[in-house]
Design an enzyme around this catalytic site. Structure first.
Site, PDB file in Angstrom:
ATOM      1  N   LYS A   1       0.835  -1.203   0.000  1.00  0.00           N
ATOM      2  CA  LYS A   1       0.000   0.000   0.000  1.00  0.00           C
ATOM      3  C   LYS A   1       0.872   1.256   0.000  1.00  0.00           C
ATOM      4  O   LYS A   1       2.002   1.217   0.485  1.00  0.00           O
ATOM      5  CB  LYS A   1      -0.867   0.020   1.278  1.00  0.00           C
ATOM      6  CG  LYS A   1      -2.013  -0.965   1.281  1.00  0.00           C
ATOM      7  CD  LYS A   1      -2.857  -0.797   2.530  1.00  0.00           C
ATOM      8  CE  LYS A   1      -4.015  -1.771   2.557  1.00  0.00           C
ATOM      9  NZ  LYS A   1      -5.005  -1.552   1.493  1.00  0.00           N
TER      10      LYS A   1
ATOM     11  N   ARG B   1     -10.433 -11.409   1.887  1.00  0.00           N
ATOM     12  CA  ARG B   1     -11.254 -12.491   1.326  1.00  0.00           C
ATOM     13  C   ARG B   1     -10.509 -13.820   1.378  1.00  0.00           C
ATOM     14  O   ARG B   1     -11.139 -14.879   1.449  1.00  0.00           O
ATOM     15  CB  ARG B   1     -11.680 -12.130  -0.100  1.00  0.00           C
ATOM     16  CG  ARG B   1     -10.540 -11.932  -1.048  1.00  0.00           C
ATOM     17  CD  ARG B   1     -10.937 -11.183  -2.307  1.00  0.00           C
ATOM     18  NE  ARG B   1     -11.005  -9.734  -2.101  1.00  0.00           N
ATOM     19  CZ  ARG B   1     -11.322  -8.849  -3.045  1.00  0.00           C
ATOM     20  NH1 ARG B   1     -11.643  -9.263  -4.253  1.00  0.00           N
ATOM     21  NH2 ARG B   1     -11.339  -7.563  -2.792  1.00  0.00           N
TER      22      ARG B   1
HETATM   23  N1  BES Z   1      -8.359  -3.603   4.280  1.00  0.00           N
HETATM   24  C1  BES Z   1      -8.421  -3.239   2.924  1.00  0.00           C
HETATM   25  C2  BES Z   1      -9.672  -2.438   2.582  1.00  0.00           C
HETATM   26  C3  BES Z   1      -9.683  -1.018   3.062  1.00  0.00           C
HETATM   27  C4  BES Z   1      -8.850  -0.075   2.485  1.00  0.00           C
HETATM   28  C5  BES Z   1     -10.554  -0.631   4.028  1.00  0.00           C
HETATM   29  C6  BES Z   1      -8.886   1.237   2.917  1.00  0.00           C
HETATM   30  C7  BES Z   1     -10.611   0.683   4.458  1.00  0.00           C
HETATM   31  C8  BES Z   1      -9.768   1.615   3.903  1.00  0.00           C
HETATM   32  C9  BES Z   1      -8.423  -4.485   2.034  1.00  0.00           C
HETATM   33  O1  BES Z   1      -7.648  -5.527   2.482  1.00  0.00           O
HETATM   34  C10 BES Z   1      -7.859  -4.065   0.724  1.00  0.00           C
HETATM   35  O2  BES Z   1      -6.718  -3.710   0.680  1.00  0.00           O
HETATM   36  N2  BES Z   1      -8.683  -4.126  -0.318  1.00  0.00           N
HETATM   37  C11 BES Z   1      -8.271  -3.725  -1.614  1.00  0.00           C
HETATM   38  C12 BES Z   1      -8.833  -4.712  -2.596  1.00  0.00           C
HETATM   39  C13 BES Z   1      -8.265  -4.571  -3.971  1.00  0.00           C
HETATM   40  C14 BES Z   1      -6.810  -4.957  -3.992  1.00  0.00           C
HETATM   41  C15 BES Z   1      -9.064  -5.440  -4.912  1.00  0.00           C
HETATM   42  C16 BES Z   1      -8.798  -2.318  -1.870  1.00  0.00           C
HETATM   43  O3  BES Z   1      -9.912  -2.005  -1.429  1.00  0.00           O
HETATM   44  O4  BES Z   1      -8.080  -1.532  -2.467  1.00  0.00           O
HETATM   45 MN    MN Z   2      -5.626  -5.339   1.896  1.00  0.00          MN
END
Ligand code: BES
Ligand code: MN
Ligand code: ZN
Length: 497
Positions: free
Chosen positions: A281, A355
């Protein structure tokens, strides 16, 4: 806070302060009218003289009125009487709690619970009051060496009901409210803990701790070897990148006999920190990924609330706890893993880890022969794009379950909004090399994530709650919200009716 229930006229209360509701257009509520009469019209006079209309957010302090025991009165604007909603009522109580806490009055009697109407009954008003007041006064200062506290914080609050006839009902509502509020607090505390302390092992210890307080709770914790034996290749592909071992935390509360009813099963995403893994990230606000265990926190909070209330229900809480780190053994984009269900997954993005841990937990819970399964997860940033920070996203394979959850959220003001789980969206998860990919591209990210999970929940009634936008606040008031503990607890309470 010490809450109690009482009935009786406002002018006779021997509290340091009494809180009196007023509606828009200077319309007196029932308690306000009683007080106005006792004080020979002083309330009406002050409203006019001090120019208070009674709109939401209006507050007016009055001191030393004749014919009234309390030396201060807080008049509170509640807006138009007919437009009073659960959301407004919470907001009003929030403002009152902050004002009282600053005022130096150590105890107060609130008559806000005297304005029940058709849509907001006394039971709901009491529960909303307790929830919002505890919420407003919450602080997390375990790690501050100098603590900032008001000199004389509010300690005792009496909620007044309009007749002695309602006392018993009100006491029951209060009992429920306290359980819920304590559950919310537990969820907030867990969420706010720093991620170097709150790791999967910490969450497992938390479960053991809960068991000590509530011996009716059975706790079983699966370690990585046990998960390996069960074939949980997706779960383990996440925890393998971290020095912290993953844990599958299983908690079982038998509020009725084991054979007396199938359990409601709650499954929480417990990523104690989400760096994204190798698909790392950006560093902007990455600290907030300590809240990626908000689903797990809400499972703890809801379980505790139900056990506090000694509800006659069988309840299972399962937490998929892992840390998503880019260690040397971390999984790579392109890796293929086999899930406990036997289906294979191509990991195209290691940041779609929620997931991966959830799908194996969702297969695992089949063994409980569940009545329903609800998973709770900070799953997708896309959910924040779709619904912002007000509504939790909900997707389900059983519309009647969806309606019940929606209604519970409405009543307790912890709301959700449904998104469609149509087959068409599932197409986006196609992989060239495995049964499915773990991502579905940019469009409808919340739905494709749920669609992925739905491939593991075919054998029972299931709802998915995406709490990415509702589990915590960012910015100046950064902190966990404790959502959706009220929603889940209310849902369970209603399932008993
Ligand atoms: N924990 C995150 C989702 C999230 C991100 C919640 C920011 C709240 C604020 C999750 O694990 C994630 O990183 N999801 C990705 C999925 C994507 C790679 C398909 C996302 O939402 O960017
Ligand atoms: Mn994530
Ligand atoms: Zn995550």
């Amino acid at each position: 806070m010490q809450f109690s229930i009482k009935s009786g006229n406002p002018e006779k209360q021997r509290n340091a302060c009494i809180v009196i509701p007023v509606f828009s257009g200077r319309k007196l509520s029932r308690p306000a009218a009683t007080l106005d009469k006792a004080t020979k019209g002083a309330i009406k006079q002050h409203l006019k003289r001090e120019d208070m209309e009674g709109d939401v957010g209006d507050l007016l302090w009055l001191y030393d009125l004749d014919d009234c025991f309390a030396d201060r009165i807080l008049l509170v604007g509640c807006g138009a009487e007919r437009e009073l909603t659960a959301a407004r009522f919470k907001k009003i109580n929030h403002a009152v709690a902050k004002a009282l806490n600053k005022s130096g009055a150590a105890d107060a009697a609130s008559y806000l619970t005297g304005i029940d109407n058709k849509s907001l009954n006394l039971n709901t008003l009491i529960r909303l009051s307790v929830l919002s007041i505890e919420e407003a006064l919450y602080i997390f200062d375990q790690y501050k060496t100098t603590k900032k506290k008001p000199k004389r914080p509010l300690r005792k609050l009496t909620l007044n009901v309009s007749s002695r006839r309602y006392l018993d009902k009100a006491e029951l509502a209060m009992h429920e409210a306290k359980g819920m509020a304590a559950g919310v607090k537990l969820a907030r505390d867990l969420g706010n803990m720093p991620p170097n302390i709150c790791n999967p092992t910490y969450l497992a210890r938390q479960a053991k701790q809960l068991q000590k307080t509530y011996p009716a709770l059975d706790v079983e914790i699966l370690n990585e070897n046990e998960m390996k034996d069960l074939g949980m290749g997706a779960f383990l592909s996440v925890s393998q990148g971290s020095a912290q071992p993953g844990k599958l935390i299983c908690m079982h509360y038998n509020g009725i006999g084991k054979d007396a009813g199938k359990p409601i099963v709650l499954v929480g995403k417990g990523i104690t920190f989400d760096t994204g893994g190798i698909s790392i990230k950006p560093s902007q606000a990455m600290d907030e990924m300590k809240y990626d265990m908000g689903g797990a926190a809400s499972v703890f909070g809801t379980l505790q609330a139900c056990m506090d209330m000694q509800l006659p229900v069988n309840l299972v809480g399962v937490i998929a706890a892992a840390e998503n780190m880019p260690g040397s053994n971390a999984s790579r984009p392109g890796d293929i893993v086999t899930t406990m269900s036997g289906q294979t997954v191509e990991i195209l993005n290691t940041d779609a880890e929620g997931r991966l841990v959830l799908c194996d937990a969702l297969t695992y819970v089949e063994k409980y022969d569940p009545e329903v399964v609800i998973d709770i997860a900070t799953l997708t940033g896309a959910c924040i794009m779709a619904l912002g920070h007000h509504a939790t996203g909900m997707l389900t394979n059983t519309s009647s379950l969806g309606r019940k959850l929606e209604n519970a959220g409405e009543v307790i003001n912890d709301r959700l909004w449904e998104l469609p789980l149509w087959d068409e969206y599932g197409e986006q998860l196609k992989s060239n090399f495995a049964d499915m990919a773990n991502i579905g591209g940019r469009p409808a990210g919340t739905i494709t994530a749920a669609s992925y999970l739905s491939k593991f929940t075919k054998n029972y009634r299931w709802a998915h709650l995406d709490i990415a936008g509702t589990a915590w606040h960012s910015g100046k008031n950064k902190g966990a919200t404790g959502r959706p503990v009220p929603l889940l607890t209310e849902f369970i309470l209603q399932s008993l009716k």
